[in-house]
Design an enzyme around this catalytic site. Structure first.
Site, PDB file in Angstrom:
ATOM      1  CG  HIS A   1      36.599  32.514   0.033  1.00 30.20           C
ATOM      2  ND1 HIS A   1      36.645  31.135   0.171  1.00 30.20           N
ATOM      3  CD2 HIS A   1      37.599  32.841  -0.825  1.00 30.20           C
ATOM      4  CE1 HIS A   1      37.628  30.662  -0.577  1.00 30.20           C
ATOM      5  NE2 HIS A   1      38.222  31.675  -1.188  1.00 30.20           N
ATOM      6  CD  GLN A   2      37.626  38.543   3.496  1.00 35.96           C
ATOM      7  OE1 GLN A   2      37.724  38.344   2.299  1.00 35.96           O
ATOM      8  NE2 GLN A   2      38.686  38.636   4.279  1.00 35.96           N
TER       9      GLN A   2
END
Length: 552
Positions: A488-489
Site C-alpha cells: 500500500h505504498q
C-alpha cells in the site's frame, strides 16, 4: 498487447453494450489499437501516464467524450496471462516481469533488512497483481483529506456517493451504502473456506463485532470483522483496467501504449506541454493539448517529477537537474502498511479458495482510540518474511493471520540516485521508525495470537508455528524481523496546503500549469485498509475535475 478477455465472459453473450461476444469485441479492440499505435499523433488532448487503479479511471472517463483524444501510457506489458486473470494465482506475479521489483534500503530498525516493495508494471498496475480486496477507507480518512485540501468534495459524505455510483454490488442489498449497475463488480468472497466463519467467531470471542460486509457502516466507527469484499468473479480477476478502460479501447479517441516508459515531462516555462517516453527502442516526445496526468504510483510519480525538475532544489541541483519548480515535498511523506505474519499449521489441510484471504478485521491497538489502526487478513496459506521463515520454518499446509499497522506514524522518502531515467530510485521506507508503530505492531501480533488460538479456530490448528509465546525483547525481534509490505505504498506527492504539499485539492501540481497527479501518491496519509478502492476514487475525482475545467 493481447486483448482477449477471459473465456468465462464468453458464456454471458454480448458484452460492453456492443452486441458482440467477448471474443469478437476483443478482436475489434486488437485491430483498433494496432491501427492507433501504427499512426501515433504528435499531440493528444490529454496524456495519462500509468494504467493503474487511478490512471485507468481517468483515461476511461475522459475518453467517454468522443471529441477528446486520450493517450494512456503503460511501462509494462499486456495483462492477458493466467497469473493475472485467474484470481488465485496472484502470488505468481510477485517478482515477475509484471512487478517493478522495488526494494527498500536496508534498515537497522528492521534488523538490517531490506524489504521487497512489489508494484504492478502491467496494464492495470496494482489492480492486476494485487489480492483484489475492495476496502473503501475509514470515514475519518476521507474527512481528513477534505480538511487538508479545504475541499468538501473529498469528504466521506461526498466520496460515499461516488462509491455508490460506481459499484456493482453483488452482496446482500444495502442501498444506503452500496450501489448496483456501476463498472466496479464487488462481492463478498463466495462459498468460503470453513476456516473463514471460524475466524469471525474467533474475532467475536475477543470482543470484535462482526458486520455484513467490510465497507459501509463498519468503516464509520471503531472497526469490526467481516468476510472480505473482493474484485473477482467466478474465479477471475476484475482489474480496474478491465472494468474501466478495456470497454472503450475499440474507440478511435483512446490509444493505449504498452512498454512505454515515461522518462520526463516537457515544459515551456512553467507549463507542461507533453511527455518524453522510451518506446519501441527509441525516445519519443508527445504533446498534450490540455494537460498531462501522472498516475504512475507512489514511487514512479515522484521519480518522474524530480527527473523533470520538480522537487527539492538542493537535491535536484546536486544531480545537475535544472529546477522548474522548488517543491520540497516531492518524494517525502512515503507511507505503507507494514504487515506481520502469524502462522498456524493446519490440523487437516484445506485447499485455499477465492483470492486466498477471505476474512478481515479492523480494530484498535488500545481502547482509547476512536477509529481502527490495525487490520488483519486471514490468509489460507503461510505468509512470512524470509527471515522468520528461515528461523521458524514454514508448514507444508498452514494458515496466516497477517496483521498490519494501518495508521502508521512512520514516514519514509523516495530519492533519485542520478539524473537519468534508468538510474534507480533510493527508497527509504522507514518501517517501524516511529515508536508508536512498533507498539501498535506488537499489539496487533498479540491480538492475532489471541484470535488464532481461540476455541473457534482450535479445530483448524495442529500447532502455532510463529511467533509462539514470545515476550519483551524476543517479541520485538520477531516483529522487526516479520515486517513486510502490505503493498500500500502511498503519499509521496501529497495533497494539502502546507509547504510540503505537492498538489492542491484539484490535484494540480503547485507552481506549474497543465499538470495533475492522480494516484495513491496524493494521499495526505495512507487510508485505513487496502488502497485499490481509494485510488479508484482519486481517478474519478481527477477525471471529474478535468471534465469540468475544460467543459468536456
Amino acid at each position: 498487447m493481447s486483448a482477449e478477455l477471459n473465456p468465462t465472459r464468453e458464456k454471458q453473450g454480448p458484452v460492453f453494450g456492443s452486441g458482440l461476444s467477448a471474443g469478437e469485441f476483443a478482436e475489434r479492440v486488437r485491430l483498433n489499437q494496432r491501427k492507433l499505435r501504427s499512426d501515433l499523433k504528435l499531440q493528444y488532448d490529454v496524456i495519462v501516464c500509468g494504467s493503474g487503479s487511478s490512471g485507468s479511471v481517468v483515461a476511461r472517463r475522459l475518453a467517454e467524450n468522443p471529441n477528446v483524444s486520450v493517450l494512456l501510457l503503460e511501462a509494462g506489458g499486456g495483462d492477458d496471462v493466467p497469473s493475472i486473470m485467474d484470481a488465485d494465482k496472484w502470488p505468481l506475479n510477485l517478482g515477475s516481469e509484471r512487478d517493478w521489483n522495488f526494494q527498500s534500503q536496508p534498515d537497522s530498525r528492521l534488523n538490517g533488512r531490506s524489504i521487497p516493495l512489489n508494484m504492478g508494471k502491467v496494464l492495470g498496475g496494482g489492480s492486476s497483481i494485487n489480492l483484489m480486496a475492495w476496502a473503501r477507507g475509514h470515514q475519518s480518512d476521507w474527512d481528513f483529506f477534505a480538511k487538508e485540501a479545504a475541499d468538501p468534495a473529498w469528504s466521506y459524505a461526498s466520496v460515499l456517493q461516488i462509491y455508490r455510483r460506481i459499484e456493482d454490488w453483488h452482496g446482500a442489498p444495502d442501498p444506503k451504502y452500496r450501489g448496483t449497475g456501476g463498472p466496479v463488480f464487488v462481492e463478498p468472497a463466495p462459498t468460503s473456506n470453513p476456516i473463514a466463519p471460524a475466524m469471525l467467531e474467533g474475532a467475536r470471542s475477543v470482543g470484535i463485532p462482526t458486520f455484513e460486509n467490510q465497507n459501509g457502516r463498519m468503516m464509520e466507527g471503531e472497526g469490526g470483522a467481516s468476510i472480505i469484499d473482493v474484485r473477482a468473479r467466478a474465479g477471475k480477476r476484475q482489474s480496474v483496467f478491465r472494468s474501466y478502460t478495456f470497454p472503450y479501447m475499440d474507440r478511435p479517441n483512446l490509444t493505449v501504449l504498452t512498454h512505454a516508459l515515461v522518462t520526463r515531462l516537457i515544459f515551456e516555462g512553467k507549463r507542461a506541454t507533453g511527455v518524453e517516453m522510451f518506446y519501441d527502442g527509441k525516445t519519443h516526445r508527445v504533446g498534450a493539448g490540455l494537460e498531462v496526468v501522472l498516475s504512475l504510483g507512489a514511487i514512479q510519480t515522484p521519480k518522474v517529477l524530480m527527473q523533470s525538475g520538480i522537487g527539492d532544489q538542493d537535491e535536484l541541483q546536486r544531480l545537475g537537474i535544472p529546477v522548474v519548480e522548488h517543491l520540497p515535498g516531492v518524494g517525502q511523506n512515503f507511507q505503507d502498511h507494514p504487515g506481520h505474519g502469524c502462522i498456524w499449521e493446519y490440523q487437516e489441510p484445506l485447499p485455499p479458495r477465492n483470492t486466498l484471504p477471505e476474512v478481515t478485521f479492523f480494530w484498535k491497538s488500545f481502547s482509547g482510540r476512536e477509529s481502527p489502526d490495525l487490520q488483519t487478513c486471514q490468509g489460507e496459506v503461510p505468509l512470512s518474511s524470509a527471515e522468520n521463515a528461515a528461523r521458524f520454518g514454514l508448514p507444508v499446509s498452514g494458515w496466516t493471520l497477517f496483521g498490519g499497522v494501518v495508521r502508521p506514524k512512520s514516514r519514509g522518502r523516495i530519492r533519485l540516485t542520478g539524473p537519468h531515467p534508468l538510474d534507480p530510485v533510493q527508497i527509504e521506507a522507514n518501517f517501524l521508525s516511529h515508536p508508536d508503530d512498533l507498539k501498535a505492531a506488537i499489539a496487533c501480533v498479540e491480538l492475532c495470537r489471541e484470535i488464532g488460538n481461540s476455541a473457534a479456530l482450535r479445530p483448524f490448528a495442529r500447532r502455532e508455528v510463529m511467533p509462539g509465546n514470545l515476550k519483551g525483547a524476543a517479541l520485538e525481534r520477531f516483529v522487526r524481523d516479520a515486517a513486510i509490505t502490505y503493498w500500500h505504498q502511498t503519499c509521496t506527492a501529497k495533497m494539502g496546503r502546507d509547504a510540503m504539499s505537492v498538489v492542491d485539492g484539484h490535484l494540480n501540481v503547485y507552481g506549474v500549469t497543465n499538470l495533475r497527479v492522480a494516484d495513491g501518491s496524493i494521499m495526505p496519509r495512507v487510508t485505513t485498509g487496502n488502497t485499490q478502492a481509494p485510488c479508484v476514487i482519486i481517478g474519478e475525482q481527477a477525471a471529474g475535475i478535468v471534465r469540468t475545467q475544460y467543459r468536456l
